[in-house]
Design a protein around this motif. Sequence first.
Motif, PDB file in Angstrom:
ATOM      1  N   VAL A 262       0.839  -1.206   0.000  1.00  0.00           N
ATOM      2  CA  VAL A 262       0.000   0.000   0.000  1.00  0.00           C
ATOM      3  C   VAL A 262       0.869   1.249   0.000  1.00  0.00           C
ATOM      4  CG1 VAL A 262      -1.580   1.364   1.432  1.00  0.00           C
ATOM      5  CG2 VAL A 262      -2.072  -1.036   0.985  1.00  0.00           C
ATOM      6  N   LYS A 263       1.918   1.261   0.815  1.00  0.00           N
ATOM      7  CA  LYS A 263       2.782   2.437   0.854  1.00  0.00           C
ATOM      8  C   LYS A 263       3.498   2.635  -0.480  1.00  0.00           C
ATOM      9  CE  LYS A 263       4.873   3.690   4.650  1.00  0.00           C
ATOM     10  NZ  LYS A 263       4.015   4.801   5.129  1.00  0.00           N
ATOM     11  N   GLN A 264       3.977   1.554  -1.077  1.00  0.00           N
ATOM     12  CA  GLN A 264       4.668   1.667  -2.363  1.00  0.00           C
ATOM     13  C   GLN A 264       3.717   2.127  -3.470  1.00  0.00           C
ATOM     14  OE1 GLN A 264       7.012  -1.879  -3.350  1.00  0.00           O
ATOM     15  NE2 GLN A 264       7.145  -2.334  -1.161  1.00  0.00           N
ATOM     16  N   LEU A 265       2.545   1.507  -3.516  1.00  0.00           N
ATOM     17  CA  LEU A 265       1.588   1.831  -4.570  1.00  0.00           C
ATOM     18  C   LEU A 265       1.122   3.277  -4.481  1.00  0.00           C
ATOM     19  CD1 LEU A 265      -0.441  -1.491  -4.393  1.00  0.00           C
ATOM     20  CD2 LEU A 265       0.895  -0.716  -6.368  1.00  0.00           C
ATOM     21  N   CYS A 266       0.851   3.731  -3.268  1.00  0.00           N
ATOM     22  CA  CYS A 266       0.399   5.118  -3.097  1.00  0.00           C
ATOM     23  C   CYS A 266       1.504   6.095  -3.481  1.00  0.00           C
ATOM     24  CB  CYS A 266      -0.054   5.342  -1.656  1.00  0.00           C
ATOM     25  SG  CYS A 266      -1.659   4.613  -1.270  1.00  0.00           S
ATOM     26  N   ARG A 267       2.724   5.823  -3.059  1.00  0.00           N
ATOM     27  CA  ARG A 267       3.828   6.724  -3.385  1.00  0.00           C
ATOM     28  C   ARG A 267       4.013   6.844  -4.893  1.00  0.00           C
ATOM     29  NH1 ARG A 267       7.494   4.262  -0.769  1.00  0.00           N
ATOM     30  NH2 ARG A 267       8.420   3.162  -2.541  1.00  0.00           N
ATOM     31  N   ARG A 268       3.854   5.749  -5.602  1.00  0.00           N
ATOM     32  CA  ARG A 268       4.023   5.760  -7.049  1.00  0.00           C
ATOM     33  C   ARG A 268       2.957   6.623  -7.740  1.00  0.00           C
ATOM     34  NH1 ARG A 268       6.793   1.444  -9.727  1.00  0.00           N
ATOM     35  NH2 ARG A 268       8.288   0.462  -8.304  1.00  0.00           N
ATOM     36  N   GLN A 269       1.836   6.847  -7.064  1.00  0.00           N
ATOM     37  CA  GLN A 269       0.755   7.651  -7.651  1.00  0.00           C
ATOM     38  C   GLN A 269       0.692   9.063  -7.071  1.00  0.00           C
ATOM     39  OE1 GLN A 269      -1.239   6.458 -10.221  1.00  0.00           O
ATOM     40  NE2 GLN A 269       0.292   4.811 -10.159  1.00  0.00           N
ATOM     41  N   GLY A 270       1.721   9.443  -6.290  1.00  0.00           N
ATOM     42  CA  GLY A 270       1.749  10.786  -5.728  1.00  0.00           C
ATOM     43  C   GLY A 270       0.998  10.925  -4.429  1.00  0.00           C
ATOM     44  N   PHE A 271       0.787   9.830  -3.719  1.00  0.00           N
ATOM     45  CA  PHE A 271       0.093   9.852  -2.431  1.00  0.00           C
ATOM     46  C   PHE A 271       1.026   9.335  -1.330  1.00  0.00           C
ATOM     47  CE2 PHE A 271      -3.178   9.298  -5.672  1.00  0.00           C
ATOM     48  CZ  PHE A 271      -4.113  10.266  -5.319  1.00  0.00           C
ATOM     49  N   HIS A 272       0.628   9.580  -0.100  1.00  0.00           N
ATOM     50  CA  HIS A 272       1.351   9.037   1.052  1.00  0.00           C
ATOM     51  C   HIS A 272       0.365   8.258   1.915  1.00  0.00           C
ATOM     52  CE1 HIS A 272       4.037   8.611   4.460  1.00  0.00           C
ATOM     53  NE2 HIS A 272       3.139   9.170   5.246  1.00  0.00           N
ATOM     54  N   ALA A 273       0.631   6.981   2.098  1.00  0.00           N
ATOM     55  CA  ALA A 273      -0.207   6.148   2.964  1.00  0.00           C
ATOM     56  C   ALA A 273       0.456   6.013   4.320  1.00  0.00           C
ATOM     57  CB  ALA A 273      -0.407   4.773   2.332  1.00  0.00           C
ATOM     58  N   SER A 274      -0.324   6.111   5.381  1.00  0.00           N
ATOM     59  CA  SER A 274       0.226   5.988   6.733  1.00  0.00           C
ATOM     60  C   SER A 274      -0.659   5.081   7.577  1.00  0.00           C
ATOM     61  CB  SER A 274       0.336   7.353   7.408  1.00  0.00           C
ATOM     62  OG  SER A 274       0.851   7.202   8.723  1.00  0.00           O
ATOM     63  N   PHE A 275      -0.001   4.121   8.240  1.00  0.00           N
ATOM     64  CA  PHE A 275      -0.680   3.229   9.174  1.00  0.00           C
ATOM     65  C   PHE A 275      -0.500   3.689  10.616  1.00  0.00           C
ATOM     66  CE2 PHE A 275      -0.262   0.813   5.337  1.00  0.00           C
ATOM     67  CZ  PHE A 275      -1.403   0.022   5.298  1.00  0.00           C
ATOM     68  N   MET A 276       0.064   4.873  10.803  1.00  0.00           N
ATOM     69  CA  MET A 276       0.191   5.457  12.134  1.00  0.00           C
ATOM     70  C   MET A 276      -1.187   5.562  12.770  1.00  0.00           C
ATOM     71  SD  MET A 276       1.860   9.171  12.965  1.00  0.00           S
ATOM     72  CE  MET A 276       2.032   9.829  14.628  1.00  0.00           C
ATOM     73  N   ALA A 277      -1.291   5.183  14.033  1.00  0.00           N
ATOM     74  CA  ALA A 277      -2.611   5.107  14.662  1.00  0.00           C
ATOM     75  C   ALA A 277      -3.300   6.463  14.760  1.00  0.00           C
ATOM     76  CB  ALA A 277      -2.490   4.489  16.060  1.00  0.00           C
ATOM     77  N   ARG A 278      -2.546   7.500  15.120  1.00  0.00           N
ATOM     78  CA  ARG A 278      -3.157   8.830  15.256  1.00  0.00           C
ATOM     79  C   ARG A 278      -2.194   9.885  14.708  1.00  0.00           C
ATOM     80  NH1 ARG A 278      -5.157  11.861  20.843  1.00  0.00           N
ATOM     81  NH2 ARG A 278      -6.110  13.653  19.807  1.00  0.00           N
ATOM     82  N   PRO A 279      -2.220  10.102  13.402  1.00  0.00           N
ATOM     83  CA  PRO A 279      -1.319  11.092  12.808  1.00  0.00           C
ATOM     84  C   PRO A 279      -1.588  12.495  13.357  1.00  0.00           C
ATOM     85  CG  PRO A 279      -2.355   9.726  11.120  1.00  0.00           C
ATOM     86  CD  PRO A 279      -3.072   9.450  12.398  1.00  0.00           C
ATOM     87  N   LYS A 280      -0.525  13.295  13.425  1.00  0.00           N
ATOM     88  CA  LYS A 280      -0.689  14.680  13.861  1.00  0.00           C
ATOM     89  C   LYS A 280      -1.075  15.530  12.660  1.00  0.00           C
ATOM     90  CE  LYS A 280       1.421  18.411  16.492  1.00  0.00           C
ATOM     91  NZ  LYS A 280       2.658  18.988  17.061  1.00  0.00           N
ATOM     92  N   VAL A 281      -2.305  15.323  12.217  1.00  0.00           N
ATOM     93  CA  VAL A 281      -2.880  16.037  11.083  1.00  0.00           C
ATOM     94  C   VAL A 281      -4.264  16.508  11.524  1.00  0.00           C
ATOM     95  CG1 VAL A 281      -3.694  15.826   8.702  1.00  0.00           C
ATOM     96  CG2 VAL A 281      -1.618  14.621   9.413  1.00  0.00           C
ATOM     97  N   PRO A 282      -4.617  17.764  11.297  1.00  0.00           N
ATOM     98  CA  PRO A 282      -5.922  18.257  11.751  1.00  0.00           C
ATOM     99  C   PRO A 282      -7.079  17.412  11.225  1.00  0.00           C
ATOM    100  CG  PRO A 282      -4.550  20.088  11.015  1.00  0.00           C
ATOM    101  CD  PRO A 282      -3.828  18.830  10.638  1.00  0.00           C
ATOM    102  N   ASN A 283      -8.040  17.179  12.080  1.00  0.00           N
ATOM    103  CA  ASN A 283      -9.316  16.563  11.731  1.00  0.00           C
ATOM    104  C   ASN A 283      -9.235  15.083  11.358  1.00  0.00           C
ATOM    105  OD1 ASN A 283     -10.877  18.981  12.075  1.00  0.00           O
ATOM    106  ND2 ASN A 283     -10.034  19.714  10.135  1.00  0.00           N
ATOM    107  N   VAL A 284      -8.178  14.390  11.760  1.00  0.00           N
ATOM    108  CA  VAL A 284      -8.146  12.953  11.504  1.00  0.00           C
ATOM    109  C   VAL A 284      -8.745  12.207  12.684  1.00  0.00           C
ATOM    110  CG1 VAL A 284      -6.104  13.127  10.042  1.00  0.00           C
ATOM    111  CG2 VAL A 284      -5.838  12.542  12.457  1.00  0.00           C
ATOM    112  N   PHE A 285      -9.271  11.036  12.386  1.00  0.00           N
ATOM    113  CA  PHE A 285      -9.839  10.144  13.389  1.00  0.00           C
ATOM    114  C   PHE A 285      -8.869   8.969  13.531  1.00  0.00           C
ATOM    115  CE2 PHE A 285     -12.845   6.977  15.049  1.00  0.00           C
ATOM    116  CZ  PHE A 285     -13.536   7.740  15.979  1.00  0.00           C
ATOM    117  N   PRO A 286      -8.602   8.476  14.736  1.00  0.00           N
ATOM    118  CA  PRO A 286      -7.610   7.414  14.901  1.00  0.00           C
ATOM    119  C   PRO A 286      -7.945   6.150  14.113  1.00  0.00           C
ATOM    120  CG  PRO A 286      -8.152   8.398  17.018  1.00  0.00           C
ATOM    121  CD  PRO A 286      -9.137   8.951  16.038  1.00  0.00           C
TER     122      PRO A 286
END
Length: 483
Positions: A262-286
């Motif tokens: 998933v991380k490789q595939l997303c990066r190849r398409q210009g995205f970033h996938a994260s399995f971090m439980a609670r990213p420090k990004v506004p308005n995310v849900f764990p």
Amino acid sequence: MGLNGDSYIERHGLWTDDQHKRAEEICEQIERDGLKTVRLGWGDQHGIVRGKTISAAQFMDSLKSGKDFQLVTAIFDTTNHPIVPPFGASNDLNIPEMIGLPDGILVPDPFTFRVLPWVKDTAWCLSDAYFASGNPCPLSTRQLLRSQVEKLAAMDFGMKVGLEFEFYVFRMLDPMLSPEDSGYPPTPPEVEMISHGYQYLTENRGDEVEGIMSYLQESLEQVGLPISTIEDEWGPGQCEVTFDPLPPVEAADAALLFRSAVKQLCRRQGFHASFMARPKVPNVFPSGWHMHQSLTNLSDGSNAFMAESGDDPLSDVGMQYLGGLLAHASGTSVLTTPTINGYKRQMPDSFAPSKAAWARENRGAMLRVIGRPGDPASRIENRIGEPTANPYLYIASQIIAGRSGIETKADPGEPAIAAYLSDRPDLPSNLIKAVEGFKASETMKAELGETFHNYYVMLKEFEINRFMSEVTDWEQNEYFEMY
């Protein structure tokens, strides 16, 4: 290419007859399909794939002799800091074979071989780590899980595991690749959302991310992962993927490939996938990792958790297994939730349990029991895990606790109604308490072995100490102006 004759693998009896047969088939496939490269991977202590990219010819040789590999990676924390002096005179790990950090040997498991559709002429294969003596590396978590599966089989049980992962996909704005960002650890990438959020399972929201989701689904299915569902989850850009049930080692292998892919595939398409439980990004849900599990009777493959009659949702074996999961909730927590960040899922009514409680069809409980007499799909869903957990250790922890429950005929007690408010033991609320529970568990020490138990405590305490030595944003905001 023939694989007959003396070899490291054959000399030490490391494969079954079926693995030898599959290896012969792989050699024929490599030559027939013109494969040029193989990524030979090993699942490390964090559940991250490490390994070597080797030529097809070198890989075919490794199917006889294994592949040399630097096992220094086994003493790294999540940012590659060694947790013990790499060349110290003392042997803090109590593993004589690792003094001076000599090469280990990666032995491919032919049944994990598959062609990667997103990389030209390239295949992927998992391996197990051994020493030159032919002894398994005691820090190899895949082999720890295999040992638990064997102990379960000695009780005439098999296991089925259903994976359910939540994770985020962001659009990559800046990968932060300048030299000053390439630290230890590096600066995380700068991202933006791929959709607005909190429109759970809404068709239009799902359509907003259909492009990347369809690409993921197609690629994951091409590589042989048994995807059941792929959908938008609660938060903006949060996704959930579920799998068809698998045996334990196959499930853990699938989890390892899935996260890496998933991380490789997303990066190849210009995205970033994260399995971090609670990213420090506004308005995310764990995000969580919910693990569905049941035992099977080896005699006929039937579900050993299915009750024949009565008021309980599971059979006697299932209820005892449930009791074992509860009894060892503190001791297993560091294996289901192994990071500092994972415990920050625990907020009121956050779908992340805070009590060692079970309940019927209640998503606020640690253990959601799905079943009734005569239901062949009867199972337990453990909702405590975080998506970053090492899958071999997560699944092994469930077998250890469940086996203990069966052996002691553990009573899970009555189901909770209001899980967050119930009068049940608190789960560890941070990694420090989880490590304390793990250290205090004689069951975990006995089942995992004293060497691995001691090592894992060292690994996690090193991570905790690094975190405690950092000055956080919270401290800067709290004290810098006030004092």
